[in-house]
Write a protein that holds these residues in place. Structure first.
Motif, PDB file in Angstrom:
ATOM      1  N   VAL A   1       9.286  -7.559   2.217  1.00  0.00           N
ATOM      2  CA  VAL A   1       8.496  -6.613   1.455  1.00  0.00           C
ATOM      3  C   VAL A   1       9.123  -5.246   1.605  1.00  0.00           C
ATOM      4  O   VAL A   1       9.548  -4.849   2.682  1.00  0.00           O
ATOM      5  CB  VAL A   1       7.035  -6.589   1.969  1.00  0.00           C
ATOM      6  CG1 VAL A   1       6.217  -5.580   1.194  1.00  0.00           C
ATOM      7  CG2 VAL A   1       6.430  -7.984   1.834  1.00  0.00           C
ATOM      8  N   ARG A   2       9.183  -4.492   0.525  1.00  0.00           N
ATOM      9  CA  ARG A   2       9.764  -3.154   0.583  1.00  0.00           C
ATOM     10  C   ARG A   2       8.913  -2.254   1.462  1.00  0.00           C
ATOM     11  O   ARG A   2       7.701  -2.410   1.571  1.00  0.00           O
ATOM     12  CB  ARG A   2       9.857  -2.550  -0.828  1.00  0.00           C
ATOM     13  CG  ARG A   2      10.758  -3.313  -1.768  1.00  0.00           C
ATOM     14  CD  ARG A   2      10.877  -2.563  -3.079  1.00  0.00           C
ATOM     15  NE  ARG A   2       9.567  -2.355  -3.685  1.00  0.00           N
ATOM     16  CZ  ARG A   2       8.965  -3.234  -4.448  1.00  0.00           C
ATOM     17  NH1 ARG A   2       9.507  -4.394  -4.680  1.00  0.00           N
ATOM     18  NH2 ARG A   2       7.781  -2.967  -4.988  1.00  0.00           N
ATOM     19  N   ASP A   3       9.552  -1.255   2.053  1.00  0.00           N
ATOM     20  CA  ASP A   3       8.813  -0.291   2.849  1.00  0.00           C
ATOM     21  C   ASP A   3       7.855   0.475   1.959  1.00  0.00           C
ATOM     22  O   ASP A   3       8.148   0.740   0.790  1.00  0.00           O
ATOM     23  CB  ASP A   3       9.759   0.719   3.516  1.00  0.00           C
ATOM     24  CG  ASP A   3      10.617   0.057   4.593  1.00  0.00           C
ATOM     25  OD1 ASP A   3      10.158  -0.970   5.131  1.00  0.00           O
ATOM     26  OD2 ASP A   3      11.704   0.573   4.870  1.00  0.00           O
ATOM     27  N   ALA A   4       6.699   0.824   2.524  1.00  0.00           N
ATOM     28  CA  ALA A   4       5.727   1.598   1.757  1.00  0.00           C
ATOM     29  C   ALA A   4       6.290   2.989   1.476  1.00  0.00           C
ATOM     30  O   ALA A   4       7.056   3.548   2.248  1.00  0.00           O
ATOM     31  CB  ALA A   4       4.421   1.716   2.542  1.00  0.00           C
TER      32      ALA A   4
ATOM     33  N   LEU B   1       0.823  -1.190   0.000  1.00  0.00           N
ATOM     34  CA  LEU B   1       0.000   0.000   0.000  1.00  0.00           C
ATOM     35  C   LEU B   1       0.863   1.248   0.000  1.00  0.00           C
ATOM     36  O   LEU B   1       1.883   1.308   0.665  1.00  0.00           O
ATOM     37  CB  LEU B   1      -0.873   0.019   1.257  1.00  0.00           C
ATOM     38  CG  LEU B   1      -1.890  -1.106   1.356  1.00  0.00           C
ATOM     39  CD1 LEU B   1      -2.355  -1.249   2.777  1.00  0.00           C
ATOM     40  CD2 LEU B   1      -3.044  -0.801   0.444  1.00  0.00           C
ATOM     41  N   THR B   2       0.432   2.223  -0.764  1.00  0.00           N
ATOM     42  CA  THR B   2       1.046   3.530  -0.642  1.00  0.00           C
ATOM     43  C   THR B   2       0.257   4.277   0.409  1.00  0.00           C
ATOM     44  O   THR B   2      -0.861   4.714   0.173  1.00  0.00           O
ATOM     45  CB  THR B   2       1.006   4.291  -1.980  1.00  0.00           C
ATOM     46  OG1 THR B   2       1.802   3.585  -2.919  1.00  0.00           O
ATOM     47  CG2 THR B   2       1.540   5.694  -1.823  1.00  0.00           C
ATOM     48  N   LEU B   3       0.798   4.385   1.598  1.00  0.00           N
ATOM     49  CA  LEU B   3       0.107   5.040   2.703  1.00  0.00           C
ATOM     50  C   LEU B   3       0.753   6.396   2.957  1.00  0.00           C
ATOM     51  O   LEU B   3       1.957   6.488   3.190  1.00  0.00           O
ATOM     52  CB  LEU B   3       0.201   4.188   3.972  1.00  0.00           C
ATOM     53  CG  LEU B   3      -0.409   2.785   3.879  1.00  0.00           C
ATOM     54  CD1 LEU B   3      -0.117   2.034   5.168  1.00  0.00           C
ATOM     55  CD2 LEU B   3      -1.891   2.860   3.642  1.00  0.00           C
ATOM     56  N   THR B   4      -0.042   7.448   2.882  1.00  0.00           N
ATOM     57  CA  THR B   4       0.512   8.762   3.192  1.00  0.00           C
ATOM     58  C   THR B   4       0.841   8.849   4.671  1.00  0.00           C
ATOM     59  O   THR B   4       1.638   9.679   5.084  1.00  0.00           O
ATOM     60  CB  THR B   4      -0.484   9.867   2.807  1.00  0.00           C
ATOM     61  OG1 THR B   4      -1.716   9.645   3.494  1.00  0.00           O
ATOM     62  CG2 THR B   4      -0.737   9.868   1.315  1.00  0.00           C
ATOM     63  N   ASP B   5       0.240   7.985   5.480  1.00  0.00           N
ATOM     64  CA  ASP B   5       0.533   7.938   6.903  1.00  0.00           C
ATOM     65  C   ASP B   5       1.619   6.889   7.137  1.00  0.00           C
ATOM     66  O   ASP B   5       1.353   5.699   7.218  1.00  0.00           O
ATOM     67  CB  ASP B   5      -0.740   7.583   7.680  1.00  0.00           C
ATOM     68  CG  ASP B   5      -0.550   7.640   9.186  1.00  0.00           C
ATOM     69  OD1 ASP B   5      -1.557   7.677   9.885  1.00  0.00           O
ATOM     70  OD2 ASP B   5       0.605   7.635   9.643  1.00  0.00           O
ATOM     71  N   ALA B   6       2.864   7.336   7.251  1.00  0.00           N
ATOM     72  CA  ALA B   6       3.983   6.412   7.406  1.00  0.00           C
ATOM     73  C   ALA B   6       3.902   5.643   8.720  1.00  0.00           C
ATOM     74  O   ALA B   6       4.324   4.495   8.806  1.00  0.00           O
ATOM     75  CB  ALA B   6       5.304   7.181   7.321  1.00  0.00           C
ATOM     76  N   VAL B   7       3.348   6.246   9.752  1.00  0.00           N
ATOM     77  CA  VAL B   7       3.216   5.574  11.036  1.00  0.00           C
ATOM     78  C   VAL B   7       2.291   4.373  10.908  1.00  0.00           C
ATOM     79  O   VAL B   7       2.563   3.292  11.444  1.00  0.00           O
ATOM     80  CB  VAL B   7       2.687   6.548  12.107  1.00  0.00           C
ATOM     81  CG1 VAL B   7       2.408   5.808  13.415  1.00  0.00           C
ATOM     82  CG2 VAL B   7       3.681   7.677  12.344  1.00  0.00           C
ATOM     83  N   LEU B   8       1.201   4.549  10.166  1.00  0.00           N
ATOM     84  CA  LEU B   8       0.266   3.448   9.952  1.00  0.00           C
ATOM     85  C   LEU B   8       0.928   2.319   9.178  1.00  0.00           C
ATOM     86  O   LEU B   8       0.709   1.136   9.464  1.00  0.00           O
ATOM     87  CB  LEU B   8      -0.973   3.958   9.207  1.00  0.00           C
ATOM     88  CG  LEU B   8      -2.115   2.967   8.996  1.00  0.00           C
ATOM     89  CD1 LEU B   8      -2.626   2.448  10.333  1.00  0.00           C
ATOM     90  CD2 LEU B   8      -3.250   3.614   8.225  1.00  0.00           C
TER      91      LEU B   8
END
Length: 266
Positions: free
Chosen positions: A262-265, A117-124
């Motif tokens: 898995v690569r970091d989002a 997922l591309t999450l704009t919330d990196a903490v999530l």
């Protein structure tokens, strides 16, 4: 999702409730105590006192954790009988996993984290990775699985328990093939019958999983890239395998514990 082999990205619309629901789901599963509860009731129903004794916490605290697990639908409660005591036997609520509960968690976490997922919330995004790691650690030893996405059998999990696994649609002339292969229903009409497989999974001596197309009409695609006939390609945790395109095809997500990270989002 794009067809770029290296992106495999699902993008959320910020106007939807997906991120909030994901956050709430992770809140439930982020507790090590709740994961221990799932482990305790994995094989047989237990009442609150039995569970609290097993996880070594109070009755009240155990009840709060069970209510959280009930809220995401992986645990159910039904009336049962207590163990014999000096006061006799009396009715109690017993808690157990819903059928397929662990598979449902694996699928949910796999779809959100393995498909990057591309999450704009990196903490999530970090919480998601942490919950998946904790869940895998608590329930280690589970075999790798292929999970079917879409269609009438959506969510069905196929454990990969053999070194060679044919993938195809059910064949009336070969009913005995279902035990060791991935056999799909008639609704997936674009998938070749399993007696002349659409595709085949094989496990190498070093434990890597490979897939090849077996000359299917509809083709086999890994993360959107078509495979040439008889070409073997190594699979990694979270890869998407499409058997033909369109509504009559089938899509599998591979969950391979211990596979490539898995690569970091983004």
């Amino acid at each position: 999702m794009t067809n770029d082999d290296d992106s495999r990205t699902l993008i959320f619309d910020r106007d939807t409730d997906n991120l909030q629901e994901l956050s709430e789901y992770l809140d439930v599963l982020s507790s090590s105590t709740r994961l221990k509860i799932l482990k305790v009731i994995e094989r047989s129903p237990k009442d609150v006192r039995q569970i609290s004794a097993a996880i070594e916490t109070s009755y009240e605290n155990t009840k709060k954790h069970l209510d959280k697990l009930l809220s995401i639908g992986v645990v159910k409660k039904e009336a049962g009988l207590s163990r014999p005591t000096a006061k006799g036997i009396h009715p109690v609520w017993k808690y157990s996993l819903v059928p397929g509960g662990l598979e449902a968690i694996t699928r949910s976490l796999g779809l959100f984290s393995n498909l990057q997922l591309t999450l704009t919330d990196a903490v999530l995004a970090k919480r998601l990775a942490g919950v998946r790691e904790a869940f895998s650690g608590e329930f280690s030893g589970q075999p790798p699985v292929a999970i079917l996405l879409g269609g009438p059998e959506d969510g069905r999990a196929f454990p990969l328990g053999h070194d060679a696994i044919a993938i195809g649609r059910a064949d009336p002339d070969a009913p005995g093939r279902a035990g060791q292969n991935i056999v799909l229903g008639e609704e997936y009409a674009a998938v070749t019958r399993v007696s002349r497989p659409h595709a085949r999974l094989t496990r190498s001596r070093d434990g890597a999983w490979l897939i090849e197309d077996c000359g299917s009409t509809g083709g086999t695609f890994v993360n959107g890239t078509p495979l040439d006939r008889s070409m073997r390609r190594e699979l990694h945790d979270g890869d998407l395998v499409e058997l033909a395109k369109g509504a009559a095809g089938a899509t599998l997500v591979l969950v391979l514990p211990g596979g490539a990270p898995v690569r970091d989002a983004a």
